[in-house]
Structure formats: C-alpha cells, structure tokens
Scaffold this motif. Structure first.
Motif, PDB file in Angstrom:
ATOM      1  N   GLY A  93       0.930  -1.280   0.153  1.00  0.00           N
ATOM      2  CA  GLY A  93       0.162   0.037   0.035  1.00  0.00           C
ATOM      3  C   GLY A  93       0.945   1.363  -0.215  1.00  0.00           C
ATOM      4  O   GLY A  93       2.104   1.064   0.005  1.00  0.00           O
ATOM      5  N   LEU A  94       0.163   2.537  -0.056  1.00  0.00           N
ATOM      6  CA  LEU A  94       1.086   3.749   0.054  1.00  0.00           C
ATOM      7  C   LEU A  94       0.713   4.688   1.108  1.00  0.00           C
ATOM      8  O   LEU A  94      -0.630   4.991   1.119  1.00  0.00           O
ATOM      9  N   GLU A  95       1.382   5.067   1.871  1.00  0.00           N
ATOM     10  CA  GLU A  95       0.995   6.269   2.920  1.00  0.00           C
ATOM     11  C   GLU A  95       1.441   7.372   2.018  1.00  0.00           C
ATOM     12  O   GLU A  95       2.485   7.566   1.751  1.00  0.00           O
ATOM     13  N   THR A  96       0.380   8.357   2.206  1.00  0.00           N
ATOM     14  CA  THR A  96       0.404   9.606   1.834  1.00  0.00           C
ATOM     15  C   THR A  96       0.575  10.600   2.929  1.00  0.00           C
ATOM     16  O   THR A  96       0.556  10.326   4.005  1.00  0.00           O
ATOM     17  N   ARG A  97       1.099  11.801   2.476  1.00  0.00           N
ATOM     18  CA  ARG A  97       1.363  13.016   3.588  1.00  0.00           C
ATOM     19  C   ARG A  97       0.279  13.421   4.411  1.00  0.00           C
ATOM     20  O   ARG A  97      -0.794  13.210   3.648  1.00  0.00           O
ATOM     21  N   THR A  98       0.351  13.460   5.597  1.00  0.00           N
ATOM     22  CA  THR A  98      -0.518  13.967   6.394  1.00  0.00           C
ATOM     23  C   THR A  98      -0.517  15.518   6.629  1.00  0.00           C
ATOM     24  O   THR A  98       0.579  16.160   6.116  1.00  0.00           O
ATOM     25  N   ASP A  99      -1.149  16.085   7.634  1.00  0.00           N
ATOM     26  CA  ASP A  99      -1.094  17.459   7.777  1.00  0.00           C
ATOM     27  C   ASP A  99       0.196  17.680   8.748  1.00  0.00           C
ATOM     28  O   ASP A  99       0.552  18.977   9.150  1.00  0.00           O
ATOM     29  N   PHE A 100       0.718  16.477   9.180  1.00  0.00           N
ATOM     30  CA  PHE A 100       1.924  16.713  10.065  1.00  0.00           C
ATOM     31  C   PHE A 100       3.201  16.770   9.139  1.00  0.00           C
ATOM     32  O   PHE A 100       4.294  17.376   9.349  1.00  0.00           O
ATOM     33  N   GLY A 101       2.799  16.771   7.689  1.00  0.00           N
ATOM     34  CA  GLY A 101       3.739  17.295   6.579  1.00  0.00           C
ATOM     35  C   GLY A 101       4.642  15.996   6.134  1.00  0.00           C
ATOM     36  O   GLY A 101       5.536  16.189   5.088  1.00  0.00           O
ATOM     37  N   LYS A 102       4.293  14.705   6.551  1.00  0.00           N
ATOM     38  CA  LYS A 102       5.017  13.485   6.067  1.00  0.00           C
ATOM     39  C   LYS A 102       4.349  12.414   6.054  1.00  0.00           C
ATOM     40  O   LYS A 102       3.176  12.462   6.908  1.00  0.00           O
ATOM     41  N   PRO A 103       4.313  11.383   5.256  1.00  0.00           N
ATOM     42  CA  PRO A 103       3.608  10.025   5.212  1.00  0.00           C
ATOM     43  C   PRO A 103       3.820   9.322   6.749  1.00  0.00           C
ATOM     44  O   PRO A 103       4.515   9.682   7.415  1.00  0.00           O
ATOM     45  N   GLY A 104       2.662   8.688   7.015  1.00  0.00           N
ATOM     46  CA  GLY A 104       2.629   7.802   8.261  1.00  0.00           C
ATOM     47  C   GLY A 104       1.756   8.215   9.209  1.00  0.00           C
ATOM     48  O   GLY A 104       1.260   9.219   9.057  1.00  0.00           O
ATOM     49  N   PHE A 105       1.489   7.345  10.138  1.00  0.00           N
ATOM     50  CA  PHE A 105       0.497   7.760  11.100  1.00  0.00           C
ATOM     51  C   PHE A 105       1.076   8.849  11.949  1.00  0.00           C
ATOM     52  O   PHE A 105       2.030   8.772  12.636  1.00  0.00           O
ATOM     53  N   GLY A 106       0.205   9.833  12.468  1.00  0.00           N
ATOM     54  CA  GLY A 106       0.290  10.973  13.256  1.00  0.00           C
ATOM     55  C   GLY A 106      -0.710  10.726  14.240  1.00  0.00           C
ATOM     56  O   GLY A 106      -1.821  11.109  13.809  1.00  0.00           O
TER      57      GLY A 106
END
Length: 174
Positions: A105-118
């Motif tokens: 799968g693909l993790e895309t950018r979050t509002d924290f500025g980078k991909p991955g769980f925040g």
C-alpha cells in the motif's frame, strides 16, 4: 397485500441484502477516549504515536482495494486535520495490527507534513476532539496518487469513488 405475504417478501429481501462494511478495533472504541499510546509524539504531545489495531469486514462486491484515513474534524484549522492516509491496500487485507508498518500500500502525506501515522494531538485546553478512523472500499486496485499529495486531494478522491466506507470515531483531549 396480505400481512403474511408482506412478511414473506420482507424476509426474502433481507436474506438477499448485502452486509454493510464494518470497522472494529480492540484498541479504540466508538465515542470513547483513546489511550496515550495513540497520541502523537511531538508538537507538544508526548504519546507513543502508535496506530491502533483495525479490523474490517463486509466489503461490497467489486472491492479491489482499501484505503484507511484518520481525520480530526475538530482541529482549529477551519479544515480539520488529517492524521493518516493509506491507499492501495489489497482487497484481501482485512486487518492492520497495532503499530502497523505498511508494506503493501501507499502512505501519503498527512497534515504533520510527512507520510505515516500521526497520533492525536489536540491543542491543550481545546476540549474534546473526535478522530474518525475510516476504511474505504474502492473499485480500483491502485489509486495513482503521489505520496506527497495534499491530504485534501486524497479525501476528495476517496469520497468521489468509494463503493462503501465505515467509520469508527474515538476521542482525545489534552
């Protein structure tokens, strides 16, 4: 129409109805406070920044992939806050373990500025925030978006094409 005939028709219709997409978790529960292990680590928050376990079932016919998003509609931004976005999970996927490492799968950018769980990180004193964990059933095996795409574009894309979605809303307060 006689009552007996109506009851028989209703029972037959119910037996042919499809199961709705459902999202569950052993770690978070509808309307309840999340543990600090699911709180962000940074920006004044000091949690474990671990994603919760998620399990889903009841995908509609034609599902070729899933997406997962986590969104805080209560963030004081005027547009909410995207905490996680995972696209292109294979249709055979029905579970993400606690602290999931996305390999298919693909993790895309979050509002924290980078991909991955925040994890959750509402401002201190801002009251209770809701965190909407959503699984999306999609008709395509792959959504061709780059990892650095805006979270709003991901949300728009998912809303425009989803076959079904299920939401589990947990809460957090600081």
């Amino acid at each position: 129409m006689k009552l007996k005939t109506l009851i028989i028709l209703m029972a037959a219709a119910a037996s042919f109805s499809s199961q709705a997409l459902e999202l569950k978790s052993k770690d978070i529960h509808e309307g309840q406070l999340m543990n600090s292990q699911f709180e962000f680590s940074g920006m004044g928050c000091d949690g474990g920044n671990v994603s919760p376990e998620l399990t889903w079932s009841g995908a509609p016919e034609g599902t070729k992939s899933f997406a997962i998003t986590v969104f805080d509609p209560d963030a004081p931004t005027g547009s909410g806050w995207w905490h996680w976005s995972v696209l292109n999970l294979p249709a055979t996927t029905q579970h993400l373990a606690r602290g999931a490492k996305i390999t298919k799968g693909l993790e895309t950018r979050t509002d924290f500025g980078k991909p991955g769980f925040g994890g959750a990180c509402p401002p201190k004193g801002d009251g209770m925030h809701r965190y909407q964990f959503t699984v999306w059933a999609l008709p395509q095996a792959k959504i061709d978006l780059p990892a650095d795409i805006s979270p709003a574009v991901v949300g728009f894309t998912l809303n425009s094409m989803a076959l079904d979605k299920a939401v589990l809303t947990a809460t957090f307060v600081r």
